[in-house]
Design a protein around this motif. Sequence first.
Motif, short mmCIF file in Angstrom:
data_model
loop_
_atom_site.label_atom_id
_atom_site.label_comp_id
_atom_site.label_asym_id
_atom_site.label_seq_id
_atom_site.Cartn_x
_atom_site.Cartn_y
_atom_site.Cartn_z
N SER A 141 37.60 44.36 51.40
CA SER A 141 36.93 43.36 52.24
C SER A 141 35.54 43.08 51.68
CB SER A 141 36.78 43.87 53.68
OG SER A 141 38.02 43.89 54.30
N ASP A 200 38.39 40.89 58.25
CA ASP A 200 37.13 40.43 57.67
C ASP A 200 37.03 38.92 57.72
OD1 ASP A 200 38.07 39.18 55.13
OD2 ASP A 200 38.68 41.22 54.60
N GLY A 227 40.00 35.35 52.62
CA GLY A 227 41.42 35.55 52.94
C GLY A 227 42.26 35.65 51.68
N LEU A 256 51.31 40.89 47.18
CA LEU A 256 50.11 41.68 47.42
C LEU A 256 50.27 43.17 47.22
CD1 LEU A 256 47.40 40.59 48.25
CD2 LEU A 256 47.99 40.98 50.63
N VAL A 310 48.90 43.64 40.74
CA VAL A 310 48.60 42.29 41.22
C VAL A 310 47.14 42.30 41.66
CG1 VAL A 310 49.05 40.60 43.05
CG2 VAL A 310 50.95 41.78 41.93
N SER A 348 43.22 39.82 41.69
CA SER A 348 42.52 38.58 41.37
C SER A 348 41.11 38.91 40.87
CB SER A 348 42.43 37.69 42.62
OG SER A 348 41.67 38.36 43.61
N GLY A 399 39.75 44.40 38.29
CA GLY A 399 40.65 45.09 39.23
C GLY A 399 41.88 45.66 38.52
N MET A 400 42.45 46.72 39.12
CA MET A 400 43.67 47.31 38.56
C MET A 400 44.89 46.82 39.32
SD MET A 400 43.42 50.53 36.59
CE MET A 400 43.87 51.91 37.60
N GLY A 410 45.30 49.37 44.40
CA GLY A 410 44.81 49.87 45.69
C GLY A 410 45.80 49.67 46.83
N LEU A 411 46.28 48.44 46.99
CA LEU A 411 47.17 48.17 48.12
C LEU A 411 48.53 48.82 47.95
CD1 LEU A 411 46.30 44.44 48.91
CD2 LEU A 411 45.71 46.46 50.25
N SER A 412 49.06 48.78 46.71
CA SER A 412 50.39 49.40 46.52
C SER A 412 50.29 50.90 46.73
CB SER A 412 50.96 49.05 45.15
OG SER A 412 50.25 49.72 44.15
N ALA A 442 40.98 38.07 55.78
CA ALA A 442 42.22 38.87 55.71
C ALA A 442 42.23 39.92 56.82
CB ALA A 442 42.30 39.55 54.36
N PHE A 462 44.30 43.64 57.50
CA PHE A 462 45.29 44.64 57.07
C PHE A 462 45.48 45.63 58.21
CE2 PHE A 462 44.01 42.82 53.10
CZ PHE A 462 45.17 42.85 52.35
P1 ADP Z 1 42.33 45.52 43.30
O1 ADP Z 1 41.33 45.75 44.38
O2 ADP Z 1 42.17 46.44 42.13
O3 ADP Z 1 42.42 44.10 42.89
P2 ADP Z 1 44.28 45.88 45.38
O4 ADP Z 1 45.72 46.23 45.32
O5 ADP Z 1 43.44 46.70 46.27
O6 ADP Z 1 43.75 45.92 43.90
O7 ADP Z 1 44.14 44.38 45.83
C1 ADP Z 1 44.98 43.40 45.24
C2 ADP Z 1 44.42 42.02 45.50
O8 ADP Z 1 44.58 41.67 46.88
C3 ADP Z 1 42.95 41.85 45.25
O9 ADP Z 1 42.67 41.63 43.88
C4 ADP Z 1 42.60 40.65 46.09
O10 ADP Z 1 42.91 39.46 45.41
C5 ADP Z 1 43.57 40.75 47.26
N1 ADP Z 1 42.90 41.28 48.44
C6 ADP Z 1 42.98 42.54 48.92
N2 ADP Z 1 42.24 42.67 50.05
C7 ADP Z 1 41.66 41.47 50.27
C8 ADP Z 1 40.77 40.96 51.29
N3 ADP Z 1 40.32 41.71 52.28
N4 ADP Z 1 40.40 39.66 51.20
C9 ADP Z 1 40.85 38.89 50.18
N5 ADP Z 1 41.68 39.30 49.22
C10 ADP Z 1 42.08 40.59 49.25
#
Ligand code: ADP
Length: 552
Positions: A449, A483, A487, A496, A501, A503, A507-508, A511-513, A536, A538
Amino acid sequence: MTLLTGISTSVIDRTGISRLPRSWLIGAGYLALYLLLYWVTYLEPLAHTGITPWNPNTGVAVALLLTRREHWAPPLVALGIFTGEMLVDVSPPLWWVLALTSTYLAAVYTGAAWLLRRRGFDQPIETPAAAAWFACVSALASGTAAAGYVGILVGTTQVSAHETLAGIGRYWIGDFSGIIALTPILLLRINRQVLWKELSRNPGELVLQIISAAIAVGLTFALAATHDVRLFYPLFAPVTWIALRYGVPGAMISFSLVQTTLVVALELTPGSIPLFDVQFPLLSLGITALFLGALASQRETALRQMRHQDGALQRSMRFATAGQLASALAHELNQPMTALTSYVRAAELMAEQLALGGERLADTLHKASTQASRATAVLRRLREFYRGETARLEPTDAVAVVMRVALRLQERMRRSAVEFDLRHGDEVPSIMVDSTQLEIVIHNLLTNSLDAFDVFPAPTERLRRVEIAVEVRGENVLIAVDDSGPGIGPDLATRLFEPFVTSKPSGMGLGLSLSRTLLRHQGGDLWSELSRLGGARFVVRLSTREMPQTAL
Ligand code: ADP
């Protein structure tokens, strides 16, 4: 024969040179220091007694009783008091009265030390609660000591009855301020390396502190000469400054120096105010310095613990990310590797049919196929290694975990001008989760966020807000992170939670996976939604019951 055995156990070392046992040295050192301090501070005594308004020697006695549990410590303290008065007092009481008072005083302080030791105060004082306990027990003990001591002297007609109250007051303030000033210093365990690091961290401030201390000393002498006790108060400023900066060690060392300087100045100035008159303000300074120092020490300890926890979390995060990376790599590369191995194998067979140079080509292709199989095996092993990590499910307070993570990111939120809010019901039940892994997940979501706000050029362009809500839903607890950032773009929304994946330029995309994998492994889940804050959202779901764990 018995004598020889006795000697050999304690005083002969390997070189054959006789040595005194450590406790003898400590005892002798104590006695020498006690008598020296008693002699130096034998100032303005009440006529025909050893009652003086400044007794740092009592501080040394209490420190000895606190740190040495051996049975010789109380008699040694009594011996010190007896010898001191006998040798130093102008007209000491009768020897048997002195024996009585020395035994009484040693008994009172042994009792006080026992009480303090039971509460763990044979360790350096590092919290305001410990400082309060120490100050209260010292006040009571010195009061009891003063009342009994003067009582014995009056009862044995060594001191006249009309001097009782003056004697008690004088003795009490002398002993109490002696303990407050010196005992905490003697309990300190100073690590020279840490001390040097602390002092050299901010040399400018140290120089200013030394200058202000020098000014304070100069002022003290000037004020003593003009007999103006009211103006001593500004001298307290350096002590409070140093107390807040260096904790209990700085507080008590600087207080002792101020006290000593003041006493020296008063004693060297003919006809200046009585020492007893400055002892009350000095005592209040001592107690204030002790509390401030303890407060600063407690804050420092809390920060150190937080840094330590931070380090542990960072290590766990790195390990978990490496695991996810290995797992994702093994998964992603498995197919191309298998295909590559088959192609090389096919090429090998074809090469065997070629007449010219076929043998060397087949040999090279065989080597390539072996290497490809090896790479696949390495990836598989790596994945299995990280899979070995199992979660330690324990009843966890979700709100406390969120607060801990938010506190760690507080500084970053402040810098990025982000408003943070945590909402939760009155009674959130414990969830069964690995608390470190939950910290990793919440940390990932919160930093995502905060990263998302970096997309906005200026901090004022849109209200930067992050909200975390902890809610109970049946047997589950939901932790939602909302947040007001940009978004999730439609191109990312469906992928996601896939590895790699991202942006972000650096970034790697793990985190989310990783977060989802960790939660699902413990019977929980993680998904994204649209946020009512415009960015966004979560949501983490975890159960209050222990769920069967699945493989990572
Ligand atoms: P990283 O942080 O290394 O990019 P994550 O798996 O944590 O890897 O996140 C993947 C992608 O999801 C981010 O690069 C971003 O584009 C998108 N993302 C995650 N959380 C948010 C958020 N709160 N707001 C906007 N985009 C988000």
